[in-house]
Every structure is written in C-alpha cells, then in structure tokens.
Write a protein that holds these residues in place. Structure first.
Motif, PDB file in Angstrom:
ATOM      1  N   ASN A 130      -0.040  25.313   7.715  1.00 16.84           N
ATOM      2  CA  ASN A 130      -0.439  23.977   7.306  1.00 16.84           C
ATOM      3  C   ASN A 130       0.804  23.194   6.865  1.00 16.84           C
ATOM      4  OD1 ASN A 130      -2.397  22.105   6.681  1.00 16.84           O
ATOM      5  ND2 ASN A 130      -3.088  23.164   4.899  1.00 16.84           N
TER       6      ASN A 130
ATOM      7  N   THR B 200     -14.617  27.815   5.020  1.00 19.23           N
ATOM      8  CA  THR B 200     -14.978  26.398   4.918  1.00 19.23           C
ATOM      9  C   THR B 200     -14.595  25.651   6.197  1.00 19.23           C
ATOM     10  OG1 THR B 200     -14.395  26.581   2.587  1.00 19.23           O
ATOM     11  CG2 THR B 200     -14.648  24.353   3.460  1.00 19.23           C
ATOM     12  N   LYS B 201     -13.596  26.170   6.910  1.00 16.91           N
ATOM     13  CA  LYS B 201     -13.025  25.451   8.038  1.00 16.91           C
ATOM     14  C   LYS B 201     -13.752  25.814   9.338  1.00 16.91           C
ATOM     15  CE  LYS B 201     -10.476  24.112   4.666  1.00 16.91           C
ATOM     16  NZ  LYS B 201      -9.168  24.668   4.346  1.00 16.91           N
TER      17      LYS B 201
ATOM     18  N   THR C  31      -6.647  31.137   8.578  1.00 19.77           N
ATOM     19  CA  THR C  31      -7.590  30.016   8.627  1.00 19.77           C
ATOM     20  C   THR C  31      -7.361  29.097   9.834  1.00 19.77           C
ATOM     21  OG1 THR C  31      -7.760  30.010   6.215  1.00 19.77           O
ATOM     22  CG2 THR C  31      -8.461  28.016   7.349  1.00 19.77           C
ATOM     23  N   LEU C  32      -6.090  28.772  10.113  1.00 22.79           N
ATOM     24  CA  LEU C  32      -5.790  27.821  11.193  1.00 22.79           C
ATOM     25  C   LEU C  32      -5.755  28.479  12.569  1.00 22.79           C
ATOM     26  CD1 LEU C  32      -5.284  25.953   8.786  1.00 22.79           C
ATOM     27  CD2 LEU C  32      -3.172  25.197   9.858  1.00 22.79           C
TER      28      LEU C  32
ATOM     29  N   TYR D 174      -0.489  26.116   2.746  1.00 25.92           N
ATOM     30  CA  TYR D 174      -1.548  25.441   1.991  1.00 25.92           C
ATOM     31  C   TYR D 174      -1.223  25.436   0.491  1.00 25.92           C
ATOM     32  CZ  TYR D 174      -6.150  24.101   0.373  1.00 25.92           C
ATOM     33  OH  TYR D 174      -7.184  23.444  -0.234  1.00 25.92           O
TER      34      TYR D 174
ATOM     35  N   ASP E 174      -3.099  34.617   6.009  1.00 26.97           N
ATOM     36  CA  ASP E 174      -4.078  33.527   5.924  1.00 26.97           C
ATOM     37  C   ASP E 174      -4.214  32.993   7.346  1.00 26.97           C
ATOM     38  OD1 ASP E 174      -5.452  31.147   5.738  1.00 26.97           O
ATOM     39  OD2 ASP E 174      -4.569  30.576   3.813  1.00 26.97           O
TER      40      ASP E 174
ATOM     41  N   LEU F  40     -10.454  20.480   7.510  1.00 25.23           N
ATOM     42  CA  LEU F  40     -10.260  20.696   8.945  1.00 25.23           C
ATOM     43  C   LEU F  40     -11.300  21.672   9.451  1.00 25.23           C
ATOM     44  CD1 LEU F  40      -8.348  23.742   9.419  1.00 25.23           C
ATOM     45  CD2 LEU F  40      -7.308  22.442   7.575  1.00 25.23           C
TER      46      LEU F  40
ATOM     47  N   MET G 241      -7.245  36.946   5.614  1.00 23.82           N
ATOM     48  CA  MET G 241      -8.047  36.022   4.812  1.00 23.82           C
ATOM     49  C   MET G 241      -8.360  34.780   5.641  1.00 23.82           C
ATOM     50  SD  MET G 241      -7.055  32.975   3.081  1.00 23.82           S
ATOM     51  CE  MET G 241      -8.303  31.885   2.423  1.00 23.82           C
TER      52      MET G 241
ATOM     53  N   GLU H 196       0.970  32.528   6.047  1.00 24.58           N
ATOM     54  CA  GLU H 196      -0.046  31.654   6.630  1.00 24.58           C
ATOM     55  C   GLU H 196       0.410  31.312   8.042  1.00 24.58           C
ATOM     56  OE1 GLU H 196      -1.254  28.365   4.066  1.00 24.58           O
ATOM     57  OE2 GLU H 196      -1.231  27.078   5.818  1.00 24.58           O
TER      58      GLU H 196
ATOM     59  N   SER I  94     -10.212  30.760   5.063  1.00 25.27           N
ATOM     60  CA  SER I  94     -11.078  29.782   4.415  1.00 25.27           C
ATOM     61  C   SER I  94     -12.207  29.535   5.402  1.00 25.27           C
ATOM     62  CB  SER I  94     -10.341  28.467   4.128  1.00 25.27           C
ATOM     63  OG  SER I  94     -11.317  27.483   3.796  1.00 25.27           O
TER      64      SER I  94
ATOM     65  N   SER J 245     -15.391  30.438  -1.812  1.00 24.95           N
ATOM     66  CA  SER J 245     -14.449  29.502  -1.180  1.00 24.95           C
ATOM     67  C   SER J 245     -13.241  30.302  -0.710  1.00 24.95           C
ATOM     68  CB  SER J 245     -13.989  28.420  -2.172  1.00 24.95           C
ATOM     69  OG  SER J 245     -13.157  28.986  -3.169  1.00 24.95           O
ATOM     70  N   GLY J 246     -12.378  29.663   0.036  1.00 24.21           N
ATOM     71  CA  GLY J 246     -11.150  30.321   0.478  1.00 24.21           C
ATOM     72  C   GLY J 246     -10.267  30.701  -0.699  1.00 24.21           C
ATOM     73  N   LEU J 247     -10.152  29.815  -1.673  1.00 28.14           N
ATOM     74  CA  LEU J 247      -9.309  30.125  -2.827  1.00 28.14           C
ATOM     75  C   LEU J 247      -9.928  31.213  -3.708  1.00 28.14           C
ATOM     76  CD1 LEU J 247      -7.684  26.738  -3.919  1.00 28.14           C
ATOM     77  CD2 LEU J 247      -6.888  28.478  -2.311  1.00 28.14           C
TER      78      LEU J 247
ATOM     79  N   LEU K 246     -18.710  25.623   1.644  1.00 30.12           N
ATOM     80  CA  LEU K 246     -17.497  26.276   1.150  1.00 30.12           C
ATOM     81  C   LEU K 246     -17.675  27.774   1.321  1.00 30.12           C
ATOM     82  CD1 LEU K 246     -16.771  24.451  -2.234  1.00 30.12           C
ATOM     83  CD2 LEU K 246     -15.299  24.397  -0.221  1.00 30.12           C
ATOM     84  N   LEU K 247     -16.627  28.450   1.841  1.00 28.69           N
ATOM     85  CA  LEU K 247     -16.725  29.888   2.087  1.00 28.69           C
ATOM     86  C   LEU K 247     -15.326  30.477   2.197  1.00 28.69           C
ATOM     87  CD1 LEU K 247     -18.942  32.088   2.997  1.00 28.69           C
ATOM     88  CD2 LEU K 247     -18.095  31.671   5.300  1.00 28.69           C
TER      89      LEU K 247
HETATM   90  C1  LIG Z   1      -8.577  25.112   3.094  1.00 32.27           C
HETATM   91  C2  LIG Z   1      -7.626  26.216   3.101  1.00 32.27           C
HETATM   92  C3  LIG Z   1      -7.621  27.169   2.075  1.00 32.27           C
HETATM   93  C4  LIG Z   1      -8.542  27.084   0.884  1.00 32.27           C
HETATM   94  O1  LIG Z   1      -9.862  27.221   1.260  1.00 32.27           O
HETATM   95  P1  LIG Z   1     -11.090  26.607   0.407  1.00 32.27           P
HETATM   96  O2  LIG Z   1     -12.258  27.083   1.175  1.00 32.27           O
HETATM   97  O3  LIG Z   1     -10.908  25.122   0.408  1.00 32.27           O
HETATM   98  O4  LIG Z   1     -10.983  27.166  -0.951  1.00 32.27           O
HETATM   99  C5  LIG Z   1      -6.707  28.209   2.154  1.00 32.27           C
HETATM  100  N1  LIG Z   1      -5.834  28.292   3.182  1.00 32.27           N
HETATM  101  C6  LIG Z   1      -5.798  27.386   4.177  1.00 32.27           C
HETATM  102  C7  LIG Z   1      -4.806  27.548   5.282  1.00 32.27           C
HETATM  103  C8  LIG Z   1      -6.697  26.317   4.180  1.00 32.27           C
HETATM  104  O5  LIG Z   1      -6.661  25.421   5.151  1.00 32.27           O
END
Ligand SMILES: *Cc1c(COP(=O)(O)O)cnc(C)c1O
Length: 416
Positions: free
Chosen positions: A172, A221-222, A199-200, A131, A197, A365, A217, A168, A219, A108-110, A231-232
């Motif tokens: 978020n 998952t998104k 992710t977004l 986040y 981070d 998301l 990094m 980040e 997530s 997972s991301g975490l 989940l990743l």
């Molecule tokens: C969802 C998210 C995470 C955590 O990721 P998981 O895959 O849910 O563990 C970390 N950082 C951001 C910005 C996220 O949106």
C-alpha cells in the motif's frame, strides 16, 4: 443427539484436511467447502444471530468445561459465540481451503494483526512503510512490551530468534511487490518468522505459503468482503500449535467477527474468484493504457494522459521496468487490482476525484465498485500528488473513458 466431546487440555484446533482440496479448484471449494456444516435444508446459509447455544439434553453427555477437540468439525457443538459460532465457522472452513491453511477470523484486519503480535511477542519487527494501521498496532505493543521496529533493509543485520519480518505485498499504496522468497530466506537464517499481509494480493493472485510465509494475514474487509459492507480480519498458518493458541487467545481477546459479518462473509467469498479476476484484469488494462498514453502511443485519450499523469505505480510497471522474474512468478494468478498514479502537483491531485463519475472518492479498497483516494487524506506520510485507485468490476473501457473526461476537465481548469 450430539455427543459432548472428551475433555482435552490442549485441543488440536486444526480443521480436518478436506479431501476436496487435492482435486478441486478454489472457485469450486468456495461454493462447497462448507456443505457438511449445513444444519438445515436451506440452499442459502441461514444467519445465526444467537450468542449462546443449548447444551446437550443428555445428562450423561454433560462434561464440565470440556474443550472441543476440533471446533471446525461438523459434530462440534457451539457453546458461546465468543468461542465459535455457526456463521464464522462456515466462513473459516471455506477460507482455509481458499487460502491453503487453517484460518481464524477476527473483527477487523487490525484485530488480526494485534492477535498476531499477542501470539508471537517478538523483540524486534522488521517493517518498512505499507499500511499505516500496522504501525499503529505496533505502537501499542511498543508501549506494552518494548518491541522495536527496524527497517526491512536491516532485517538480516538486526533480527534474532523469535523476531518477525512483517511484509506487506503488494504494498500500500503503490501496489508494487516485495520478494517473499527473499525475506523467507532471511527469516529462516535468523530464526525469525515471516508474516505476510496479503490483503492487496488475495487468492487467486498469489500464494504466500508457496514462497515461504509462516503466517498469512488478510484484511477481509477488502477483497474477501468485496462489497464495502463488512469489517473482517484473518490469520492463516499451517503450524498446529500456533493455530490452537490463536483460537484460544481469541476467546479471551474477544475480537471475533460478528455473526452478521461472518454471514455476509460466506455470501461474499462465494464470488471471490470471479470478482478478483475481473478486478485484476481491469486494473491491468487501465495501467497498460495509462502507460501507453504516457509513452505517447496512439491510444484513446493518450494525449491528455501524457499531459496530466506523471507516473504510474503498479506491480506490472515494476515488473517491466526492473525485469526481475520473481515479481511475475509471485503474482502468478494476475496483477493486483490496486494501483496509484502521481500528478504534477498537489492541487491537481486534490481536484481530480471530484471530476470522476465512476470512481467514488473514499478510502478502503477491494469492493466491487471502483474507488479513488487522494491518499494524503488518510496517510500523512504519503506523497500529496498521489492518487490511489481501487479498481472494481465495471467495464474497463467505461472506467478509462471516465478518466479521459476527468483529465480533460482538469487540464482545462488548471491550464495544463
Ligand atoms: C485495510 C488494511 C488493513 C487493516 O484492515 P481493517 O480491516 O481495516 O482493520 C491492514 N492491511 C492492509 C494492507 C489493508 O489494506
């Protein structure tokens, strides 16, 4: 027959740099970067569910407790799936090309963030908002190691050698940007490390390495997963020692991505480019439309937007309002597909999701389907008038029209 590699106490675990990287684009390597790892004639990658793999049948090749010099090389045999496995190796090979640095995947991301702090073990971390889960991970490390958090504002004053700036961006839940190059400069001056981070802001929207990130990094998952069904997490870095340590640590932390998830991940990243480009374009158009309505311009549904929506939060708005050039430069591939807006009061914000037909009311998301969240449901520090929107790949005008009918229903109900 596969040869067992020679033992190596400190294996270099960096994937070989692919010749394709210099000549082909991310949209192309997403389809072909893992071709050399295909062990069958299947066009669609097979799913390998095995946790364990047979050793070589050649007794001369049996070398006790040998380490693979390169777990991503096509001739490296898999041994046990807590170390490496075929699906995750293919996924990591593709992601390394798309992200622009060797990449390890996590459950997972975490899990990726906790692996990151296990690796770096800083005394201080500069972090502000973002986040909430990242703060949850840091609370565990605070308990274990005594690490302390300082605000990003105080990074320059507070950080020392080996400390971390945890940035980040886009952040978020506003979807606004933070200046990676600015924090890279501060980190460098203090001997600290900059982790992004991202992710977004998935590829191809931004490249944090181009602005000075040490580790990136996601997530997964998104946007990497993109279908709200896996989940990743990922960590990427060009530092060979860190990469080797991350791969070794993961074997003992045990926080690997599952075989099914890694297989789904390969399937998903094939379409990352077209999904993210469409999601980005949709979000940009929706934000432009909301802003035009708020300004009283003659756009469809403009009058009800002006009545209901008090503020729109997105990097495109931030860029226009601040006039700062770095924002657009950093998001050179397009604006992020996530934005937020603020309504007049909590009751309105709470009621809006139930009136929408194209946006499901849920957290998370990055999926192909549009989601909206009254963000107070999952982040207790968030403004209770705020709604967060994760834009999907639908036709944007249908999404706009759905907002118009929901705003009208809400205005009638609350007498706005
Ligand atoms: C969802 C998210 C995470 C955590 O990721 P998981 O895959 O849910 O563990 C970390 N950082 C951001 C910005 C996220 O949106």
């Amino acid at each position: 027959m596969e040869a067992n590699p020679a033992p190596d106490a400190h294996p270099s675990t960096v994937p070989p740099s692919s010749a394709s990287k210099q000549t082909q684009h991310a949209q192309t390597v997403a389809l072909h970067a893992d071709t050399h790892l295909n062990t069958s004639t299947d066009v669609a990658p097979p799913m390998h569910t095995s946790t364990t793999f047979t050793y070589t049948s050649d007794p001369a090749g049996l070398i006790p407790a040998s380490h693979a010099p390169d777990p991503w090389a096509p001739d490296t045999p898999h041994v046990y799936s807590r170390e490496t496995a075929p699906n995750s190796t293919r996924l990591e090979t593709i992601l390394a090309e798309i992200i622009g640095a060797p990449t390890v995947t996590y459950g997972s991301g975490l899990a990726a963030i906790s692996a990151l702090y296990t690796l770096l073990n800083p005394k201080k971390v500069a972090i502000t908002g973002g986040y909430h889960g990242a703060h949850g991970v840091l609370a565990i490390f605070e308990r274990l190691t005594g690490v302390t958090k300082v605000s990003l504002e105080d990074a320059e004053k507070e950080l020392g050698k080996g400390d971390v700036i945890h940035l980040e961006t886009p952040v978020n839940p506003s979807g606004e940007c933070r200046d990676i190059a600015r924090y890279a400069k501060i980190a460098k001056a203090k001997g600290a490390l900059l982790i992004i981070d991202s992710t977004l802001g998935p590829p191809p929207l931004q490249d944090p390495f181009a602005h000075g990130a040490d580790i990136v990094m996601h997530s997964g998952t998104k946007y990497f997963g993109g279908h709200s069904d896996l989940l990743l997490g990922t960590l990427s870095t060009r530092n060979k020692e860190w990469m080797a340590q991350l791969a070794e640590d993961r074997t003992y932390l045990g926080n690997v991505a599952g075989n099914m998830e890694a297989w789904l991940g390969v399937r998903s990243v094939r379409t990352l480019g077209i999904r993210v480009e469409r999601q980005s374009a949709n979000a940009t158009k929706l934000v432009e439309w909301l802003e035009a309505g708020k300004r009283g311009e003659n756009v469809k549904g403009g009058a009800v937007v002006k009545k209901v929506v008090k503020q729109v939060l997105h990097a495109s708005v931030q860029s226009k309002e601040s006039g700062e050039a770095w924002i657009k430069e950093q998001m050179s591939g397009g604006w992020g597909p996530l934005f937020s807006f603020i309504l007049s009061d909590e009751e309105a914000a709470k009621r809006l999701p139930s009136k929408l037909k194209c946006f499901m009311h849920a957290t998370s998301l990055g999926g192909v389907e549009s989601l909206i969240e009254w963000r107070a449901m999952s982040d207790t520090t968030c403004d209770t008038k705020l709604l967060r929107v994760s834009v999907g790949i639908e036709n944007w005008e249908d999404l706009r029209d759905d907002f118009i009918q929901a705003f009208e229903a809400l205005a009638a109900e609350l007498g706005l």
